[in-house]
Design an enzyme around this catalytic site. Structure first.
Site, short mmCIF file in Angstrom:
data_model
loop_
_atom_site.label_atom_id
_atom_site.label_comp_id
_atom_site.label_asym_id
_atom_site.label_seq_id
_atom_site.Cartn_x
_atom_site.Cartn_y
_atom_site.Cartn_z
N ASN A 55 98.81 61.35 78.56
CA ASN A 55 98.72 62.80 78.74
C ASN A 55 98.03 63.38 77.51
OD1 ASN A 55 99.12 65.52 79.09
ND2 ASN A 55 101.36 65.46 78.86
N LYS A 114 96.88 66.29 77.05
CA LYS A 114 97.16 67.72 76.86
C LYS A 114 95.85 68.48 76.58
CE LYS A 114 101.75 66.38 75.51
NZ LYS A 114 103.00 66.65 74.84
N HIS A 129 106.29 69.15 83.76
CA HIS A 129 106.31 68.84 82.32
C HIS A 129 107.03 69.96 81.56
CE1 HIS A 129 104.99 68.03 78.24
NE2 HIS A 129 104.71 66.80 78.65
N GLU A 182 106.44 71.38 78.83
CA GLU A 182 105.57 72.44 78.30
C GLU A 182 105.24 73.47 79.39
OE1 GLU A 182 102.60 69.82 76.61
OE2 GLU A 182 104.14 69.15 75.19
N GLU A 232 111.69 62.43 80.30
CA GLU A 232 111.23 62.84 78.98
C GLU A 232 112.23 63.81 78.35
OE1 GLU A 232 106.71 62.58 78.50
OE2 GLU A 232 107.07 64.45 79.53
N GLY A 234 106.73 64.88 71.15
CA GLY A 234 105.94 65.30 69.99
C GLY A 234 106.71 65.40 68.69
N SER A 258 107.38 60.65 72.37
CA SER A 258 107.13 59.96 71.10
C SER A 258 106.97 58.44 71.24
CB SER A 258 108.21 60.29 70.08
OG SER A 258 108.17 61.66 69.76
P1 PGA Z 1 104.43 62.69 73.09
O1 PGA Z 1 104.26 63.52 74.45
O2 PGA Z 1 104.14 61.24 73.42
O3 PGA Z 1 103.40 63.27 72.17
O4 PGA Z 1 105.81 62.88 72.63
C1 PGA Z 1 104.74 63.04 75.67
C2 PGA Z 1 104.51 64.04 76.76
O5 PGA Z 1 104.52 65.25 76.49
O6 PGA Z 1 104.31 63.67 77.92
#
Ligand code: PGA
Length: 235
Positions: free
Chosen positions: A9, A11, A87, A89, A153, A159, A195
């Site tokens: 992903n 982003k 997701h 976000e 997640e 992140g 992460s």
């Molecule tokens: P990350 O993001 O690996 O940077 O923690 C995962 C995600 O948002 O799908």
């Protein structure tokens, strides 16, 4: 060991030149178990190199006067086979509700794409309660889950470089699989996300309940992403 699915992903990252450099570094990856979700405007670049591509978001209808939106129907017509939905976000920054997520999932699967349905608790929330309500609401009215993959997640792990203990991931994913089995009488693929990086991939990959990974930050670093794929996806 069963082959795992790795989804990157990206982003809202990288400009055109950076994307071109990135592609040169990862173009050797040619595996149907690896899916890359770049910003939508870059999707054609990835398709040109024959990557399995996912889109990070879609609207819940096929077409119409919805300025700025992209539909699953349109993405699928390009050759995009996966779509992220739910997701954290999108839930947090764009206030997407379980009901909207449910509408999106229905539209994604009706367009013959795979919906990568993200669920997970915030720090301090009751894990089972959150998973139960996100899953049951998100999957309302859906009978066949063949084209749905769940990504577990934990929001606090996205992140942050924080990763739950192996036992916690095992427990959460078992809970998801059992719930889906009980309510829908189907087995479901469950990815872990949050992460994932080169340091923890070996350990995470040993958790037998985990069917693959949703990788954010590390998917932007070609060498790291390739290493993660090498560990998780066998030829
Ligand atoms: P990350 O993001 O690996 O940077 O923690 C995962 C995600 O948002 O799908």
């Amino acid at each position: 060991m069963k082959n795992k699915l790795v989804i990157g992903n990206m982003k809202m990252n990288l400009n055109k030149d950076e994307i071109e450099r990135y592609l040169q570094k990862i173009k050797q990856i040619n595996n149907s178990n690896v899916v890359i979700c770049p910003s939508s405007i870059y999707i054609p670049y990835f398709l040109k190199y024959n990557f399995e591509v996912g889109i990070q978001n879609v609207f819940y209808l096929d077409r119409g006067a919805y300025t700025g939106e992209i539909s699953a129907m349109q993405a699928n017509s390009l050759g995009v086979h996966y779509c992220l939905v739910g997701h954290s976000e999108r839930r947090t920054i764009f206030s997407e509700s379980d009901q909207l997520i449910n509408q999106k999932i229905k539209n994604i699967i009706s367009n013959h794409m795979v919906a990568v349905f993200c669920v997970g608790e915030k720090k301090g929330e009751n894990l089972e309660q959150v998973l139960n309500s996100q899953l049951m609401n998100g999957l309302t009215g859906i009978e066949n889950l063949d084209h749905i993959v769940i990504a577990y997640e934990p929001v606090w792990a996205i992140g942050t470089s924080l990763v739950p203990a192996k036992e916690e991931i095992t427990m959460a994913i078992r809970y998801i699989k059992n719930l889906v089995k009980e309510k829908f009488h189907q087995d479901i693929t469950v990815l872990y996300g949050g992460s994932v990086n080169v340091e923890n991939i070996d350990d995470l990959n040993r958790i037998k309940e985990v069917d693959g990974f949703l990788v954010g930050g590390s998917s932007l670093k070609p060498e790291d992403f390739i290493k993660i794929i090498e560990v998780a996806v066998k030829e």
